[in-house]
Design a protein around this motif. Structure first.
Motif, mmCIF file in Angstrom:
data_model
loop_
_atom_site.group_PDB
_atom_site.id
_atom_site.type_symbol
_atom_site.label_atom_id
_atom_site.label_comp_id
_atom_site.label_asym_id
_atom_site.label_seq_id
_atom_site.Cartn_x
_atom_site.Cartn_y
_atom_site.Cartn_z
ATOM 1 N N PRO A 105 0.763 -0.961 0.051
ATOM 2 C CA PRO A 105 0.091 -0.595 0.364
ATOM 3 C C PRO A 105 0.767 1.609 -0.026
ATOM 4 O O PRO A 105 0.421 2.379 -0.813
ATOM 5 N N TYR A 106 1.678 1.515 0.393
ATOM 6 C CA TYR A 106 2.757 2.339 1.065
ATOM 7 C C TYR A 106 3.614 3.162 -0.664
ATOM 8 O O TYR A 106 3.206 3.898 -1.014
ATOM 9 N N ARG A 133 1.917 2.535 -3.348
ATOM 10 C CA ARG A 133 0.682 3.159 -4.302
ATOM 11 C C ARG A 133 0.436 5.222 -3.880
ATOM 12 O O ARG A 133 -0.096 6.087 -4.033
ATOM 13 N N GLN A 134 0.856 5.099 -2.083
ATOM 14 C CA GLN A 134 0.504 6.097 -1.103
ATOM 15 C C GLN A 134 2.093 7.468 -1.971
ATOM 16 O O GLN A 134 1.482 8.239 -1.715
ATOM 17 N N ALA A 135 2.683 6.669 -2.232
ATOM 18 C CA ALA A 135 3.910 7.389 -1.865
ATOM 19 C C ALA A 135 3.862 8.018 -3.740
ATOM 20 O O ALA A 135 4.047 8.883 -3.915
ATOM 21 N N ALA A 165 0.854 9.146 -5.288
ATOM 22 C CA ALA A 165 -0.084 10.012 -4.840
ATOM 23 C C ALA A 165 0.804 11.396 -4.312
ATOM 24 O O ALA A 165 0.511 12.775 -5.366
ATOM 25 N N GLU A 166 2.113 10.772 -4.167
ATOM 26 C CA GLU A 166 2.852 12.168 -4.166
ATOM 27 C C GLU A 166 3.600 12.863 -4.808
ATOM 28 O O GLU A 166 3.804 14.048 -4.694
ATOM 29 N N ARG A 185 3.004 -2.224 -9.527
ATOM 30 C CA ARG A 185 2.377 -1.393 -9.361
ATOM 31 C C ARG A 185 2.395 0.126 -9.641
ATOM 32 O O ARG A 185 1.582 0.558 -10.268
ATOM 33 N N ARG A 227 8.838 11.807 2.881
ATOM 34 C CA ARG A 227 7.153 10.919 3.385
ATOM 35 C C ARG A 227 7.820 9.771 3.991
ATOM 36 O O ARG A 227 7.983 9.444 3.212
ATOM 37 N N THR A 228 6.446 10.057 4.938
ATOM 38 C CA THR A 228 6.350 7.963 6.053
ATOM 39 C C THR A 228 4.849 7.592 5.974
ATOM 40 O O THR A 228 4.437 8.897 6.203
ATOM 41 N N PHE A 229 4.990 6.564 5.295
ATOM 42 C CA PHE A 229 3.832 6.661 5.151
ATOM 43 C C PHE A 229 3.751 4.707 5.519
ATOM 44 O O PHE A 229 4.817 3.508 6.303
#
Length: 314
Positions: free
Chosen positions: A59-60, A62-64, A66-67, A89, A239-241
């Motif tokens: 999951p991280y 995809r979150q990264a 998005a940044e 991914r 950024r940390t996820f």
């Protein structure tokens, strides 16, 4: 080894990723403390663990992504891709981009190709040693590198090389650091309390030893945004996820925790006392109701830090 985590599971001091993830970014550049050149090395078992790690942590990624404050990238490199979890991914998030998984181990890239076919995403693969083969890779709009850089003696030097692959306005995303994982309660019901903290200390010592023994090892303040700026990049930031799999764990994360603990037991035998080793043995005994295979209180909590920098000139 990863190795996406080649996984490779890195925490603040890379720990369980030394079973693999990026190691194959250059047979032993990931992990000088064991070689993969021997014919009887079990690539399939390592690839299984690396894929489990990547899926557990996925999951991280995809979150990264998005940044990213850039236009949709046209060419993407995942350097030190291992079996391709993060690369697939990337290909799913950017379906119109040319995504290339780059690793030093053809065995792992074959796994990446199989994964891409299974998921229905477009993925190229390229065998290249890390960092010796980087010059042949560029240019790219996005370079992703998950837990590979710390396996090179000169970390600033390899960041300079990675930055040099970018098109003007391209982004380098480097996964390094984060937080050590937590899997178990402080009091397990047997053994001394605080096992995980002692595993952290032992892993940190082992990692320091690994870094010191790397060819051309250069001490550097690991201020990753500062290092990205020194590599000529702008807008450097981190950024940390959070990765949070609460108890009771599903089968995949549970198997990953077992693999991680098996790795701890294997590589930390000379750094832990007999009581902690016997605690690990009990946790890894599938016939014991208190093992990680059966515990209802087993969880996975960790964090991944991604450092971003942008090439000037867009």
């Amino acid at each position: 080894m990863t190795h996406d985590d080649h996984g490779h599971g890195d925490h603040g001091h890379p720990s369980h990723d030394d079973h693999g993830h990026t190691s194959h970014a250059g047979h032993g550049s990931h992990s000088s403390h064991h070689t993969h050149d021997n014919d009887d090395f079990d690539w399939a078992a390592m690839a299984d663990l690396l894929e489990l790690e990547g899926e557990t942590h996925s999951p991280y990624v995809r979150q990264a992504l998005a940044e990213l404050a850039q236009p949709t990238p046209r060419r993407i490199l995942d350097i030190g891709s291992g079996p391709g979890v993060a690369a697939c991914r990337l290909a799913a998030v950017f379906p119109d981009a040319e995504v290339t998984a780059v690793d030093g181990a053809p065995e792992l890239l074959a796994r990446a190709e199989q994964r891409a076919e299974r998921l229905g995403v477009r993925l190229r693969t390229q065998v290249a040693e890390f960092p010796a083969g980087l010059a042949d890779l560029g240019p790219a709009d996005l370079v992703w590198s998950g837990q590979a850089v710390h396996h090179v003696g000169d970390q600033q030097g390899v960041l300079n090389q990675l930055a040099g692959l970018l098109e003007p306005g391209g982004v380098l995303a480097v996964v390094e650091g984060g937080l050590p994982p937590r899997w178990l309660p402080r009091d397990l019901g047997f053994g001394r309390c605080g096992l995980q903290e002692r595993l952290d200390v032992a892993m940190a010592e082992r990692f320091g030893r690994m870094r010191a023994e790397l060819p051309g090892s250069v001490a550097v303040v690991e201020d990753w945004p500062g290092m990205l700026r020194a590599a000529g990049l702008t807008d450097a930031r981190s950024r940390t996820f959070l990765i949070d799999h609460p108890a009771p764990l599903a089968e995949g994360p549970r198997r990953f925790v077992r693999g991680s603990l098996e790795r701890c037991r294997q590589v930390l035998a000379d750094l832990l006392d007999t009581e902690d080793l016997s605690t690990l043995d009990r946790l890894l005994d599938p016939s014991d109701p208190a093992s990680v295979d059966h515990r209802t209180d087993l969880f996975l909590l960790t964090a991944k830090t991604v450092h971003f920098g942008t090439a000037p000139g867009a």
